[in-house]
Design a protein around this motif. Structure first.
Motif, mmCIF file in Angstrom:
data_model
loop_
_atom_site.group_PDB
_atom_site.id
_atom_site.type_symbol
_atom_site.label_atom_id
_atom_site.label_comp_id
_atom_site.label_asym_id
_atom_site.label_seq_id
_atom_site.Cartn_x
_atom_site.Cartn_y
_atom_site.Cartn_z
ATOM 1 N N GLY A 1 19.148 42.065 39.432
ATOM 2 C CA GLY A 1 20.432 42.625 39.026
ATOM 3 C C GLY A 1 21.519 41.582 38.963
ATOM 4 N N SER A 2 22.748 42.069 38.990
ATOM 5 C CA SER A 2 23.889 41.172 38.866
ATOM 6 C C SER A 2 24.923 41.489 39.939
ATOM 7 C CB SER A 2 24.512 41.286 37.473
ATOM 8 O OG SER A 2 25.032 42.576 37.280
ATOM 9 N N HIS A 3 25.798 40.533 40.152
ATOM 10 C CA HIS A 3 26.893 40.691 41.116
ATOM 11 C C HIS A 3 28.132 40.009 40.537
ATOM 12 C CE1 HIS A 3 29.204 40.827 44.798
ATOM 13 N NE2 HIS A 3 29.427 39.536 44.668
ATOM 14 N N ARG A 4 29.223 40.751 40.456
ATOM 15 C CA ARG A 4 30.484 40.188 39.994
ATOM 16 C C ARG A 4 31.399 40.020 41.202
ATOM 17 N NH1 ARG A 4 33.029 39.090 35.561
ATOM 18 N NH2 ARG A 4 31.637 40.248 34.193
ATOM 19 N N MET A 5 31.916 38.807 41.359
ATOM 20 C CA MET A 5 32.902 38.521 42.397
ATOM 21 C C MET A 5 34.255 38.444 41.701
ATOM 22 S SD MET A 5 35.029 36.070 43.992
ATOM 23 C CE MET A 5 34.557 34.518 43.279
ATOM 24 N N VAL A 6 35.190 39.239 42.178
ATOM 25 C CA VAL A 6 36.545 39.252 41.623
ATOM 26 C C VAL A 6 37.503 38.903 42.761
ATOM 27 C CG1 VAL A 6 38.326 40.646 40.507
ATOM 28 C CG2 VAL A 6 35.908 41.017 39.932
ATOM 29 N N ALA A 7 38.297 37.865 42.542
ATOM 30 C CA ALA A 7 39.205 37.408 43.593
ATOM 31 C C ALA A 7 40.537 36.987 42.984
ATOM 32 C CB ALA A 7 38.575 36.235 44.350
ATOM 33 N N VAL A 8 41.484 36.748 43.877
ATOM 34 C CA VAL A 8 42.802 36.256 43.505
ATOM 35 C C VAL A 8 43.051 34.996 44.325
ATOM 36 C CG1 VAL A 8 45.277 36.757 43.510
ATOM 37 C CG2 VAL A 8 43.634 38.592 43.062
ATOM 38 N N PHE A 9 43.418 33.904 43.634
ATOM 39 C CA PHE A 9 43.737 32.680 44.357
ATOM 40 C C PHE A 9 44.976 32.907 45.206
ATOM 41 C CE2 PHE A 9 41.323 30.607 40.853
ATOM 42 C CZ PHE A 9 40.402 29.933 41.643
ATOM 43 N N THR A 10 44.901 32.491 46.464
ATOM 44 C CA THR A 10 46.042 32.599 47.366
ATOM 45 C C THR A 10 46.657 31.234 47.660
ATOM 46 O OG1 THR A 10 44.565 32.523 49.282
ATOM 47 C CG2 THR A 10 45.218 34.712 48.455
ATOM 48 N N GLU A 11 45.859 30.167 47.447
ATOM 49 C CA GLU A 11 46.350 28.819 47.706
ATOM 50 C C GLU A 11 45.592 27.843 46.810
ATOM 51 O OE1 GLU A 11 47.323 26.004 51.573
ATOM 52 O OE2 GLU A 11 45.881 27.624 51.779
ATOM 53 N N VAL A 12 46.335 26.976 46.152
ATOM 54 C CA VAL A 12 45.755 25.929 45.316
ATOM 55 C C VAL A 12 46.538 24.650 45.595
ATOM 56 C CG1 VAL A 12 45.289 25.153 42.957
ATOM 57 C CG2 VAL A 12 45.117 27.603 43.510
ATOM 58 N N GLU B 1 41.810 31.015 36.860
ATOM 59 C CA GLU B 1 43.247 30.865 36.591
ATOM 60 C C GLU B 1 43.815 30.152 37.812
ATOM 61 O OE1 GLU B 1 44.450 34.937 35.981
ATOM 62 O OE2 GLU B 1 43.767 34.907 33.889
ATOM 63 N N LEU B 2 43.879 28.837 37.736
ATOM 64 C CA LEU B 2 44.077 27.980 38.897
ATOM 65 C C LEU B 2 45.543 27.877 39.324
ATOM 66 C CD1 LEU B 2 42.314 26.372 40.803
ATOM 67 C CD2 LEU B 2 42.649 24.368 39.338
ATOM 68 N N TRP B 3 46.045 28.966 39.883
ATOM 69 C CA TRP B 3 47.370 28.988 40.484
ATOM 70 C C TRP B 3 47.401 30.162 41.461
ATOM 71 C CZ3 TRP B 3 46.680 30.014 35.196
ATOM 72 C CH2 TRP B 3 46.792 31.335 34.806
ATOM 73 N N PRO B 4 48.249 30.103 42.478
ATOM 74 C CA PRO B 4 48.361 31.236 43.392
ATOM 75 C C PRO B 4 48.701 32.504 42.607
ATOM 76 C CG PRO B 4 49.445 29.324 44.326
ATOM 77 C CD PRO B 4 49.091 28.975 42.895
ATOM 78 N N GLY B 5 47.906 33.540 42.817
ATOM 79 C CA GLY B 5 48.060 34.788 42.079
ATOM 80 C C GLY B 5 47.148 34.874 40.866
ATOM 81 N N GLY B 6 46.517 33.742 40.492
ATOM 82 C CA GLY B 6 45.604 33.720 39.350
ATOM 83 C C GLY B 6 44.249 34.315 39.709
ATOM 84 N N ARG B 7 43.526 34.779 38.683
ATOM 85 C CA ARG B 7 42.210 35.383 38.892
ATOM 86 C C ARG B 7 41.131 34.322 39.077
ATOM 87 N NH1 ARG B 7 40.269 38.660 34.186
ATOM 88 N NH2 ARG B 7 41.188 36.930 33.057
ATOM 89 N N PHE B 8 40.139 34.691 39.877
ATOM 90 C CA PHE B 8 38.918 33.908 40.011
ATOM 91 C C PHE B 8 37.779 34.914 39.983
ATOM 92 C CE2 PHE B 8 35.980 31.416 42.998
ATOM 93 C CZ PHE B 8 35.365 30.783 41.940
ATOM 94 N N GLU B 9 36.955 34.826 38.945
ATOM 95 C CA GLU B 9 35.850 35.768 38.789
ATOM 96 C C GLU B 9 34.581 35.010 38.433
ATOM 97 O OE1 GLU B 9 36.716 38.892 35.999
ATOM 98 O OE2 GLU B 9 38.729 39.193 36.801
#
Length: 145
Positions: A64-75, A48-56
């Motif tokens: 196994g698996s690894h999920r990265m969950v983040a929030v864009f702070t700057e685009v 979700e390419l905007w500040p505050g949008g999700r990046f997963e």
């Protein structure tokens, strides 16, 4: 810079707009995201390419698996992309510099990197992801010819 900070730099022989596209279009990271031996299925990616949008991203491998969950702070297209991972406290900022005919320089700065991600093995794994991006970009650039 502290011991918990890492910096990676790579020059890609591709236009900055194409590198930006590969980093931000939800269909693209499936082609290179994650270390060698891991895959990132397209349905495991949210951009979700905007500040505050999700990046997963969901990386899956033999162990196994690894999920990265983040929030864009700057685009700032196509110059800078930054996100924050609430679970680990890590911050990542990628800066893309247009080098003209020489391609694009990408500098990735990670702050507050968890200890497990600072090991030589983890750092080498991160570099293989950049290798995969480099090959993907080369394929795309060659396709333009």
């Amino acid at each position: 810079m502290s011991d918990a900070d890492l910096v990676y730099q790579r020059t890609f022989r591709a236009p900055r707009e194409l590198v930006w596209h590969c980093l931000t279009d939800p269909a693209e990271p499936a082609r290179f995201w994650g270390p060698h031996g891991m895959i990132t299925p397209p349905d495991g990616i949210v951009v979700e390419l905007w500040p505050g949008g999700r990046f997963e991203t969901l990386m899956i491998g033999a162990h196994g698996s690894h999920r990265m969950v983040a929030v864009f702070t700057e685009v700032v297209a196509p110059e800078r992309l930054a996100w924050f991972e609430p679970a680990s406290g890590m911050r990542t900022t990628s800066t893309l510099d247009d080098l003209g005919a020489d391609g694009t320089s990408v500098v990735i700065r990670q702050q507050h990197v968890p200890e497990a991600m600072r090991t030589p093995e983890s750092r080498a794994g991160f570099l293989t992801s950049l290798d995969k991006l480099e090959k993907h970009l080369a394929h795309l650039v060659q396709g333009d010819r």
